[in-house]
Design a protein around this motif. Structure first.
Motif, PDB file in Angstrom:
ATOM      1  N   GLU A  61       0.832  -1.198   0.000  1.00 24.45           N
ATOM      2  CA  GLU A  61       0.000   0.000   0.000  1.00 24.45           C
ATOM      3  C   GLU A  61       0.870   1.252   0.000  1.00 24.45           C
ATOM      4  O   GLU A  61       1.994   1.243   0.491  1.00 24.45           O
ATOM      5  CB  GLU A  61      -0.959   0.000   1.194  1.00 24.45           C
ATOM      6  CG  GLU A  61      -0.324   0.234   2.549  1.00 24.45           C
ATOM      7  CD  GLU A  61       0.188  -1.035   3.208  1.00 24.45           C
ATOM      8  OE1 GLU A  61       0.206  -1.087   4.451  1.00 24.45           O
ATOM      9  OE2 GLU A  61       0.624  -1.954   2.473  1.00 24.45           O
ATOM     10  N   VAL A  62       0.329   2.332  -0.569  1.00 23.07           N
ATOM     11  CA  VAL A  62       1.074   3.584  -0.715  1.00 23.07           C
ATOM     12  C   VAL A  62       0.324   4.684   0.033  1.00 23.07           C
ATOM     13  O   VAL A  62      -0.884   4.859  -0.171  1.00 23.07           O
ATOM     14  CB  VAL A  62       1.216   3.976  -2.199  1.00 23.07           C
ATOM     15  CG1 VAL A  62       1.957   5.298  -2.351  1.00 23.07           C
ATOM     16  CG2 VAL A  62       1.929   2.870  -2.972  1.00 23.07           C
ATOM     17  N   PRO A  63       1.010   5.445   0.892  1.00 27.24           N
ATOM     18  CA  PRO A  63       0.331   6.538   1.597  1.00 27.24           C
ATOM     19  C   PRO A  63       0.088   7.724   0.688  1.00 27.24           C
ATOM     20  O   PRO A  63       0.748   7.872  -0.348  1.00 27.24           O
ATOM     21  CB  PRO A  63       1.323   6.897   2.712  1.00 27.24           C
ATOM     22  CG  PRO A  63       2.659   6.541   2.141  1.00 27.24           C
ATOM     23  CD  PRO A  63       2.427   5.325   1.258  1.00 27.24           C
ATOM     24  N   LEU A  64      -0.851   8.576   1.070  1.00 28.84           N
ATOM     25  CA  LEU A  64      -1.117   9.774   0.271  1.00 28.84           C
ATOM     26  C   LEU A  64       0.118  10.645   0.159  1.00 28.84           C
ATOM     27  O   LEU A  64       0.447  11.154  -0.911  1.00 28.84           O
ATOM     28  CB  LEU A  64      -2.253  10.589   0.904  1.00 28.84           C
ATOM     29  CG  LEU A  64      -3.672  10.024   0.776  1.00 28.84           C
ATOM     30  CD1 LEU A  64      -4.643  10.889   1.557  1.00 28.84           C
ATOM     31  CD2 LEU A  64      -4.092   9.944  -0.689  1.00 28.84           C
ATOM     32  N   ASP A  65       0.807  10.846   1.272  1.00 31.40           N
ATOM     33  CA  ASP A  65       2.014  11.667   1.261  1.00 31.40           C
ATOM     34  C   ASP A  65       2.840  11.330   2.493  1.00 31.40           C
ATOM     35  O   ASP A  65       2.483  10.443   3.276  1.00 31.40           O
ATOM     36  CB  ASP A  65       1.684  13.175   1.209  1.00 31.40           C
ATOM     37  CG  ASP A  65       0.718  13.608   2.305  1.00 31.40           C
ATOM     38  OD1 ASP A  65       0.913  13.209   3.464  1.00 31.40           O
ATOM     39  OD2 ASP A  65      -0.234  14.343   1.999  1.00 31.40           O
ATOM     40  N   ASP A  66       3.942  12.045   2.666  1.00 30.66           N
ATOM     41  CA  ASP A  66       4.855  11.745   3.769  1.00 30.66           C
ATOM     42  C   ASP A  66       4.215  11.909   5.141  1.00 30.66           C
ATOM     43  O   ASP A  66       4.675  11.327   6.113  1.00 30.66           O
ATOM     44  CB  ASP A  66       6.095  12.646   3.677  1.00 30.66           C
ATOM     45  CG  ASP A  66       7.269  11.901   3.057  1.00 30.66           C
ATOM     46  OD1 ASP A  66       7.177  10.669   2.896  1.00 30.66           O
ATOM     47  OD2 ASP A  66       8.279  12.552   2.728  1.00 30.66           O
ATOM     48  N   ARG A  67       3.159  12.710   5.218  1.00 28.25           N
ATOM     49  CA  ARG A  67       2.502  12.902   6.510  1.00 28.25           C
ATOM     50  C   ARG A  67       1.858  11.620   6.991  1.00 28.25           C
ATOM     51  O   ARG A  67       1.565  11.478   8.179  1.00 28.25           O
ATOM     52  CB  ARG A  67       1.431  14.000   6.401  1.00 28.25           C
ATOM     53  CG  ARG A  67       2.003  15.389   6.180  1.00 28.25           C
ATOM     54  CD  ARG A  67       0.896  16.391   5.944  1.00 28.25           C
ATOM     55  NE  ARG A  67       0.139  16.070   4.737  1.00 28.25           N
ATOM     56  CZ  ARG A  67      -0.899  16.798   4.312  1.00 28.25           C
ATOM     57  NH1 ARG A  67      -1.293  17.854   5.004  1.00 28.25           N
ATOM     58  NH2 ARG A  67      -1.532  16.450   3.207  1.00 28.25           N
TER      59      ARG A  67
END
Length: 331
Positions: free
Chosen positions: A270-276
């Motif tokens: 899975e890939v997060p939306l962004d670094d946050r």
């Protein structure tokens, strides 16, 4: 020989990334499923119809670009069938359209499914009746959204004479703006213009040559900036655009570096939306399942979408290329 081996390894990495992303989506079917509030007037569309529609949209392209014997195709087809069953084979979309006849999202979700051959004639008939009204034609929308609605109408057999071409110049990308005006909102707008024009990557040759030339010049620095900033969701969409442009020109877009995006993936692909959202990965999906899903599903689907596009890039229009001297602000 070394170059061929590198290309083969790269293709293998992309296939693995796409497979892992689709497997993660498959494992989260319960989160994509429509709840009891799917037809409620105060239902949260962004938590119900939007994820299901995006799942269908990505899987429709995957099935188009892969062969029936390909495991990626089988996984995507299974997810498409799941999405179709969630709509009760289109019946819920018809009921939703009758409850909210001037809402565009039922048409957009249906169009994604229809592009994979899943059709409900009664919905199309009802949508065509509403589309003939002045109220529907005059609904105020930003140009990129309007372009998307027009494309959705076309998939459903609804055609507005003379309206599709004038929409493009009014979009941010269609105006060939000064490249330094690029920002996050502009980035999402430009990716969706490319997606709409290319039928979500299935017809890259439909991109106008001036857009191909402009993107060839300016997509590399925009992509590098987004990946450097850890904007994984937008970065995935831009990688998909890079793959679509490459399908048109037959040449890779410089800066189409998957390394940073792949390193940001969670343990199941899975890939997060962004670094946050990297803290969410560290905590694991069990920390807050609903929030975890909402902060990962779209970027994960975009990673699968971009990886499949990048792994299937025959040159469709060799004559389309960059103009000599590059491209700056429009004349």
């Amino acid at each position: 020989m070394a170059a061929a081996a590198d290309a083969h390894r790269h293709a293998g990495t992309l296939r693995t990334a796409a497979g892992d992303a689709l497997a993660w989506a498959d494992s989260r079917r319960a989160d994509f499923a429509l709840g009891e509030d799917a037809l409620a007037a105060d239902g949260e569309v962004d938590r119900s119809w939007k994820p299901l529609g995006e799942l269908a949209q990505v899987c429709a392209t995957v099935t188009r670009l892969t062969g029936p014997a390909d495991p990626l195709h089988a996984r995507a087809r299974g997810l498409l069938d799941f999405a179709w069953q969630e709509t009760r084979e289109g019946e819920l979309l018809l009921r939703l359209q009758r409850l909210e006849p001037f809402a565009t999202y039922p048409l957009e979700v249906y169009a994604a499914l229809a592009s994979a051959g899943l059709r409900h004639p009664a919905f199309e008939q009802a949508a065509a009746v509403v589309a003939r009204t002045r109220g529907w034609r005059l609904t105020e929308q930003d140009p990129t959204r309007r372009l998307g609605v027009l494309r959705a109408e076309e998939r459903c057999g609804i055609h507005r004479f003379g309206q599709a071409p004038p929409e493009l110049p009014q979009t941010w990308l269609g105006g060939l703006p000064e490249p330094w005006t690029f920002g996050r909102d502009a980035g999402y707008a430009l990716t969706h213009v490319v997606f709409h024009l290319s039928d979500w990557g299935r017809d890259a040759s439909a991109l106008p040559p001036d857009l191909v030339a402009y993107l060839g010049d300016w997509l590399p620095p925009w992509l590098d900036t987004c990946l450097e900033a850890g904007l994984w969701d937008l970065g995935g969409e831009l990688l998909a655009v890079a793959a679509i442009v490459a399908r048109t020109t037959g040449e890779d877009i410089p800066g189409s570096d998957w390394g940073r995006l792949l390193e940001a993936r969670g343990p199941s692909g899975e890939v997060p939306l962004d670094d946050r959202d990297l803290d969410d990965i560290a905590a694991g999906p069990g920390s807050d399942g609903d929030r975890y899903f909402l902060h990962h599903y779209h970027s994960t689907l975009m990673a699968a979408f971009a990886a499949v596009l990048a792994g299937a890039r025959p040159a469709e229009r060799p004559g389309a290329g960059r103009r000599p001297g590059g491209q700056g602000a429009p004349a």
